[in-house]
Design an enzyme around this catalytic site. Structure first.
Site, PDB file in Angstrom:
ATOM      1  N   ASP A  28       0.603  -0.484 -11.586  1.00  0.00           N
ATOM      2  CA  ASP A  28       0.898   0.474 -10.540  1.00  0.00           C
ATOM      3  C   ASP A  28       0.624   1.870 -11.103  1.00  0.00           C
ATOM      4  O   ASP A  28       0.529   2.057 -12.322  1.00  0.00           O
ATOM      5  CB  ASP A  28       2.360   0.331 -10.108  1.00  0.00           C
ATOM      6  CG  ASP A  28       2.705   1.226  -8.941  1.00  0.00           C
ATOM      7  OD1 ASP A  28       1.932   1.257  -7.971  1.00  0.00           O
ATOM      8  OD2 ASP A  28       3.742   1.911  -9.006  1.00  0.00           O
ATOM      9  N   ASP A  30       1.780   5.486  -9.366  1.00  0.00           N
ATOM     10  CA  ASP A  30       2.892   6.418  -9.199  1.00  0.00           C
ATOM     11  C   ASP A  30       4.136   5.866  -9.874  1.00  0.00           C
ATOM     12  O   ASP A  30       4.613   4.776  -9.554  1.00  0.00           O
ATOM     13  CB  ASP A  30       3.187   6.641  -7.710  1.00  0.00           C
ATOM     14  CG  ASP A  30       2.088   7.431  -7.005  1.00  0.00           C
ATOM     15  OD1 ASP A  30       1.565   8.367  -7.624  1.00  0.00           O
ATOM     16  OD2 ASP A  30       1.767   7.104  -5.856  1.00  0.00           O
ATOM     17  N   ASP A 227       7.051   0.018 -11.448  1.00  0.00           N
ATOM     18  CA  ASP A 227       8.344   0.696 -11.520  1.00  0.00           C
ATOM     19  C   ASP A 227       9.238   0.388 -10.333  1.00  0.00           C
ATOM     20  O   ASP A 227      10.370   0.862 -10.292  1.00  0.00           O
ATOM     21  CB  ASP A 227       8.136   2.217 -11.604  1.00  0.00           C
ATOM     22  CG  ASP A 227       7.632   2.797 -10.278  1.00  0.00           C
ATOM     23  OD1 ASP A 227       6.622   2.276  -9.758  1.00  0.00           O
ATOM     24  OD2 ASP A 227       8.235   3.761  -9.773  1.00  0.00           O
TER      25      ASP A 227
END
Length: 351
Positions: A28, A30, A227
């Site tokens: 991922d 961001d 995250d």
């Protein structure tokens, strides 16, 4: 008869560095590689080392606003060399989903950024800007903080007319340098509240995104790195692959401890340096002291649940303490989430 999914009660161990145990990292962006445009601490050097060791790096994002080329250029500017083919977006996944359901060359009303328009053109579809442009479908993706309010009205007009409605993803929030900002999921809620409609969704954690990622990367033994529990980690769970949660974005330690089985990662690390290391095991402590208490040990830490409260003893790396806590709390919770007071233990670890 299908088997019941495993109820994870602790994180796994890996004697080998994760960058050697898996052939491809599905990263991922961001909250993992960057936040607010700037690189997250230790991300650049960790990715460079993983790539130098032979791991293929693929960047998988639910953010549909930017094109793969723009994302690759951004990564390269941060010191993480990347090509457009290394980037897989939810725009690409939703464009494939739409193309499977509308005629070739059909018009599609776009509510979002340039990434959606490019992905639709790659599938032979024509992006349009108005519900009056005779679209065959409407697609909604993150358009950035400057997306005009009138774009939501166009989506509402089209959905209310009965057009098929698609969404790149349903992330309610995105991390930024200033804090947590509204994501595409919040924008989708506006249209849902007005029309009562329900979009088809492509992005993580749903299967269309996993399919797009595997098709484009050819990964044999992938590791999802993210995250967010409800997109990255659940997406790995749905896809039947392993995952690494890094604590540099949306998810904090308390949320991890309260996670239901679908949101429990295979591994956890403070940041992307976790790719370059093995993962310590968590073992059940031997009963001792005559009090009948047991718990879970990870390196220098022992965690247990006593009378509804998590107890933590030891010293060392806080992430090891968190791993031990996860085992104690997840075992206590079973299929549930939360219900154990973890405040004192987390404070001791500095979380």
């Amino acid at each position: 008869m299908s088997q019941q999914p495993r109820i994870r009660t602790c994180t796994d161990a890996s004697e080998r560095p994760l960058s050697e145990a898996y052939d491809t990292a599905l990263l991922d962006l961001d909250g993992v590689v960057y936040a607010g445009g700037g690189a997250i601490a230790h991300a650049v050097e960790s990715l460079e080392a993983a790539r130098a060791g032979g791991m293929h790096l693929a960047y998988v994002t639910n953010n549909a606003s930017r094109t793969p080329r723009a994302v690759a250029e951004h990564l390269t500017s941060l010191g993480v060399p990347a090509e457009p083919g290394d980037v897989i977006t939810s725009a690409q996944a939703v464009a494939r989903l739409i193309a499977e359901q509308v005629p070739a060359g059909a018009r599609v009303l776009v509510i979002g950024g340039e990434g959606l328009r490019v992905a639709l053109r790659e599938r032979g579809l024509e992006p349009v800007e108005s519900a009056d442009d005779d679209p065959a479908a409407v697609v909604q993706g993150y358009g950035g903080p400057e997306l005009p309010w009138g774009r939501f009205a166009e989506a509402c007009y089209a959905v209310a007319r009965g057009l098929p409605w698609f969404a790149s993803n349903l992330d309610l929030t995105i991390p930024s340098a200033r804090g947590i900002a509204p994501g595409n999921g919040a924008a989708v809620e506006v249209v849902r509240l007005v029309t009562g409609g329900e979009p088809q969704v492509a992005g993580k954690p749903l299967p269309p995104m996993h399919r797009e990622t595997i098709l484009r990367t050819g990964a044999v033994r992938p590791l999802v790195v993210g995250d967010r529990l409800d997109t990255d980690i659940e997406g790995a769970y749905v896809g039947g692959v392993d995952s690494l949660l890094v604590l540099t974005g949306v998810t904090d330690a308390a949320q991890l401890l309260a996670a239901p089985p679908r949101h429990r990662p295979t591994y956890v690390a403070a940041d992307l340096r976790g790719l370059l290391a093995g993962q310590p095991g968590v073992v059940e402590a031997e009963r001792g002291g005559g009090d009948g208490r047991d718990g879970f040990v990870c390196r220098g830490w022992t965690a247990s649940v006593r009378d509804g409260e998590a107890a933590l003893d030891g010293e060392g790396d806080p992430v090891d303490g968190l791993r031990a806590l996860c085992a104690a709390v997840w075992t206590e919770a079973g299929e549930g989430a939360g219900g154990v007071d973890t405040g004192k233990s987390l404070a001791r670890l500095g979380y």
